[in-house]
Design a protein around this motif. Sequence first.
Motif, PDB file in Angstrom:
ATOM      1  N   GLY A  99       0.818  -1.207   0.000  1.00  0.00           N
ATOM      2  CA  GLY A  99       0.000   0.000   0.000  1.00  0.00           C
ATOM      3  C   GLY A  99       0.850   1.254   0.000  1.00  0.00           C
ATOM      4  N   ALA A 100       1.928   1.235   0.778  1.00  0.00           N
ATOM      5  CA  ALA A 100       2.830   2.394   0.828  1.00  0.00           C
ATOM      6  C   ALA A 100       3.469   2.644  -0.534  1.00  0.00           C
ATOM      7  CB  ALA A 100       3.904   2.178   1.894  1.00  0.00           C
ATOM      8  N   VAL A 101       3.957   1.578  -1.151  1.00  0.00           N
ATOM      9  CA  VAL A 101       4.567   1.716  -2.478  1.00  0.00           C
ATOM     10  C   VAL A 101       3.514   2.168  -3.491  1.00  0.00           C
ATOM     11  CG1 VAL A 101       5.654   0.439  -4.371  1.00  0.00           C
ATOM     12  CG2 VAL A 101       6.418   0.075  -2.020  1.00  0.00           C
ATOM     13  N   GLY A 102       2.318   1.607  -3.399  1.00  0.00           N
ATOM     14  CA  GLY A 102       1.240   1.978  -4.317  1.00  0.00           C
ATOM     15  C   GLY A 102       0.865   3.448  -4.211  1.00  0.00           C
ATOM     16  N   LEU A 103       0.877   3.986  -2.994  1.00  0.00           N
ATOM     17  CA  LEU A 103       0.578   5.417  -2.833  1.00  0.00           C
ATOM     18  C   LEU A 103       1.625   6.270  -3.536  1.00  0.00           C
ATOM     19  CD1 LEU A 103      -0.561   5.676   0.898  1.00  0.00           C
ATOM     20  CD2 LEU A 103      -1.982   5.970  -1.137  1.00  0.00           C
ATOM     21  N   LEU A 104       2.879   5.887  -3.400  1.00  0.00           N
ATOM     22  CA  LEU A 104       3.941   6.657  -4.051  1.00  0.00           C
ATOM     23  C   LEU A 104       3.873   6.524  -5.570  1.00  0.00           C
ATOM     24  CD1 LEU A 104       6.915   5.945  -1.622  1.00  0.00           C
ATOM     25  CD2 LEU A 104       5.505   8.014  -1.789  1.00  0.00           C
ATOM     26  N   VAL A 125      -4.211   8.457   4.832  1.00  0.00           N
ATOM     27  CA  VAL A 125      -4.590   7.745   3.608  1.00  0.00           C
ATOM     28  C   VAL A 125      -5.916   8.300   3.089  1.00  0.00           C
ATOM     29  CG1 VAL A 125      -5.186   5.502   2.604  1.00  0.00           C
ATOM     30  CG2 VAL A 125      -3.356   5.657   4.295  1.00  0.00           C
ATOM     31  N   VAL A 126      -6.862   8.501   3.989  1.00  0.00           N
ATOM     32  CA  VAL A 126      -8.146   9.086   3.603  1.00  0.00           C
ATOM     33  C   VAL A 126      -7.926  10.503   3.074  1.00  0.00           C
ATOM     34  CG1 VAL A 126     -10.385   9.880   4.475  1.00  0.00           C
ATOM     35  CG2 VAL A 126      -9.508   7.647   5.159  1.00  0.00           C
ATOM     36  N   GLY A 127      -7.061  11.248   3.755  1.00  0.00           N
ATOM     37  CA  GLY A 127      -6.744  12.596   3.294  1.00  0.00           C
ATOM     38  C   GLY A 127      -6.142  12.591   1.911  1.00  0.00           C
ATOM     39  N   SER A 128      -5.276  11.646   1.636  1.00  0.00           N
ATOM     40  CA  SER A 128      -4.672  11.530   0.308  1.00  0.00           C
ATOM     41  C   SER A 128      -5.729  11.227  -0.743  1.00  0.00           C
ATOM     42  CB  SER A 128      -3.611  10.429   0.314  1.00  0.00           C
ATOM     43  OG  SER A 128      -3.127  10.180  -0.963  1.00  0.00           O
ATOM     44  N   LEU A 129      -6.637  10.316  -0.422  1.00  0.00           N
ATOM     45  CA  LEU A 129      -7.708   9.988  -1.385  1.00  0.00           C
ATOM     46  C   LEU A 129      -8.592  11.205  -1.652  1.00  0.00           C
ATOM     47  CD1 LEU A 129      -8.740   6.436  -0.168  1.00  0.00           C
ATOM     48  CD2 LEU A 129      -7.734   7.018  -2.375  1.00  0.00           C
ATOM     49  N   VAL A 130      -8.972  11.899  -0.600  1.00  0.00           N
ATOM     50  CA  VAL A 130      -9.837  13.072  -0.752  1.00  0.00           C
ATOM     51  C   VAL A 130      -9.136  14.157  -1.562  1.00  0.00           C
ATOM     52  CG1 VAL A 130     -10.940  14.969   0.493  1.00  0.00           C
ATOM     53  CG2 VAL A 130     -11.212  12.621   1.309  1.00  0.00           C
ATOM     54  N   LEU A 131      -7.890  14.441  -1.225  1.00  0.00           N
ATOM     55  CA  LEU A 131      -7.153  15.468  -1.962  1.00  0.00           C
ATOM     56  C   LEU A 131      -6.915  15.047  -3.412  1.00  0.00           C
ATOM     57  CD1 LEU A 131      -4.573  16.528   0.763  1.00  0.00           C
ATOM     58  CD2 LEU A 131      -6.437  17.937  -0.175  1.00  0.00           C
ATOM     59  N   GLY A 132      -6.708  13.762  -3.628  1.00  0.00           N
ATOM     60  CA  GLY A 132      -6.522  13.266  -4.996  1.00  0.00           C
ATOM     61  C   GLY A 132      -7.761  13.427  -5.845  1.00  0.00           C
ATOM     62  N   PHE A 133      -8.921  13.202  -5.242  1.00  0.00           N
ATOM     63  CA  PHE A 133     -10.168  13.332  -5.994  1.00  0.00           C
ATOM     64  C   PHE A 133     -10.534  14.796  -6.249  1.00  0.00           C
ATOM     65  CE2 PHE A 133     -11.266   8.953  -4.429  1.00  0.00           C
ATOM     66  CZ  PHE A 133     -11.201   8.365  -5.671  1.00  0.00           C
ATOM     67  N   ILE A 146      -7.485   2.780  -1.327  1.00  0.00           N
ATOM     68  CA  ILE A 146      -8.675   2.003  -0.948  1.00  0.00           C
ATOM     69  C   ILE A 146      -8.258   0.744  -0.202  1.00  0.00           C
ATOM     70  CG2 ILE A 146     -10.591   0.636  -1.864  1.00  0.00           C
ATOM     71  CD1 ILE A 146     -10.838   2.822  -4.066  1.00  0.00           C
ATOM     72  N   GLY A 147      -7.205   0.087  -0.690  1.00  0.00           N
ATOM     73  CA  GLY A 147      -6.717  -1.111  -0.008  1.00  0.00           C
ATOM     74  C   GLY A 147      -6.265  -0.823   1.412  1.00  0.00           C
ATOM     75  N   LEU A 148      -5.547   0.276   1.602  1.00  0.00           N
ATOM     76  CA  LEU A 148      -5.096   0.627   2.954  1.00  0.00           C
ATOM     77  C   LEU A 148      -6.256   1.024   3.861  1.00  0.00           C
ATOM     78  CD1 LEU A 148      -1.771   2.542   2.203  1.00  0.00           C
ATOM     79  CD2 LEU A 148      -2.019   0.417   3.494  1.00  0.00           C
ATOM     80  N   VAL A 149      -7.231   1.722   3.316  1.00  0.00           N
ATOM     81  CA  VAL A 149      -8.411   2.064   4.135  1.00  0.00           C
ATOM     82  C   VAL A 149      -9.119   0.784   4.573  1.00  0.00           C
ATOM     83  CG1 VAL A 149     -10.704   3.116   4.078  1.00  0.00           C
ATOM     84  CG2 VAL A 149      -8.732   4.399   3.247  1.00  0.00           C
ATOM     85  N   LEU A 150      -9.269  -0.160   3.668  1.00  0.00           N
ATOM     86  CA  LEU A 150      -9.890  -1.448   4.030  1.00  0.00           C
ATOM     87  C   LEU A 150      -9.037  -2.180   5.063  1.00  0.00           C
ATOM     88  CD1 LEU A 150     -11.156  -2.662   0.542  1.00  0.00           C
ATOM     89  CD2 LEU A 150     -12.531  -1.794   2.453  1.00  0.00           C
ATOM     90  N   TYR A 151      -7.723  -2.158   4.876  1.00  0.00           N
ATOM     91  CA  TYR A 151      -6.815  -2.814   5.822  1.00  0.00           C
ATOM     92  C   TYR A 151      -6.994  -2.225   7.225  1.00  0.00           C
ATOM     93  CZ  TYR A 151      -2.646  -4.354   8.221  1.00  0.00           C
ATOM     94  OH  TYR A 151      -1.806  -4.896   9.151  1.00  0.00           O
ATOM     95  N   PHE A 152      -6.898  -0.910   7.335  1.00  0.00           N
ATOM     96  CA  PHE A 152      -6.983  -0.290   8.650  1.00  0.00           C
ATOM     97  C   PHE A 152      -8.396  -0.376   9.232  1.00  0.00           C
ATOM     98  CE2 PHE A 152      -3.059   1.922   7.116  1.00  0.00           C
ATOM     99  CZ  PHE A 152      -2.205   1.318   8.026  1.00  0.00           C
ATOM    100  N   SER A 153      -9.415  -0.442   8.388  1.00  0.00           N
ATOM    101  CA  SER A 153     -10.775  -0.690   8.879  1.00  0.00           C
ATOM    102  C   SER A 153     -10.851  -2.084   9.493  1.00  0.00           C
ATOM    103  CB  SER A 153     -11.796  -0.566   7.744  1.00  0.00           C
ATOM    104  OG  SER A 153     -11.821   0.747   7.241  1.00  0.00           O
ATOM    105  N   VAL A 157      -3.310   3.695  -9.696  1.00  0.00           N
ATOM    106  CA  VAL A 157      -2.595   2.842  -8.743  1.00  0.00           C
ATOM    107  C   VAL A 157      -2.706   3.437  -7.338  1.00  0.00           C
ATOM    108  CG1 VAL A 157      -0.330   1.923  -8.097  1.00  0.00           C
ATOM    109  CG2 VAL A 157      -1.023   1.957 -10.497  1.00  0.00           C
ATOM    110  N   GLY A 158      -2.573   4.733  -7.236  1.00  0.00           N
ATOM    111  CA  GLY A 158      -2.701   5.393  -5.936  1.00  0.00           C
ATOM    112  C   GLY A 158      -4.078   5.238  -5.332  1.00  0.00           C
TER     113      GLY A 158
END
Length: 115
Positions: free
Chosen positions: A54-59, A105-113, A73-80, A67-68
Amino acid sequence: MSTAYIVVTILAAAMAGFSAGSIFFHAKWVVQPLADYSVPRALWPWLGAAKAAGAVGLLVGLAVPAVGVAAGIGLVLYFSGAVVTVARARWFSHIPFPLVYMAPVVGSLVLGFTA
């Protein structure tokens, strides 16, 4: 692509990577709670690998947005799932810990969208 998105994504990746490394190197403050939550020891390397991926995928997502998004999404599911595991073990005081890792991770998704 905004500066905030890049900074938050790098922070999220660093935190997920740190968390993965903590499992790989068997940091007592990480593996002892896993044992207390009855997470089988055979799963620990897989959990670390999921966070590392997940870390590599974010980068990678900084260059390839799809990919990000998938990694986020995978990391959000993991931490959930981590929150559910902690709650099932009835260690309610530990619930904030996976949420702290999930927040950037949620912040990254929101800012990305919104970018």
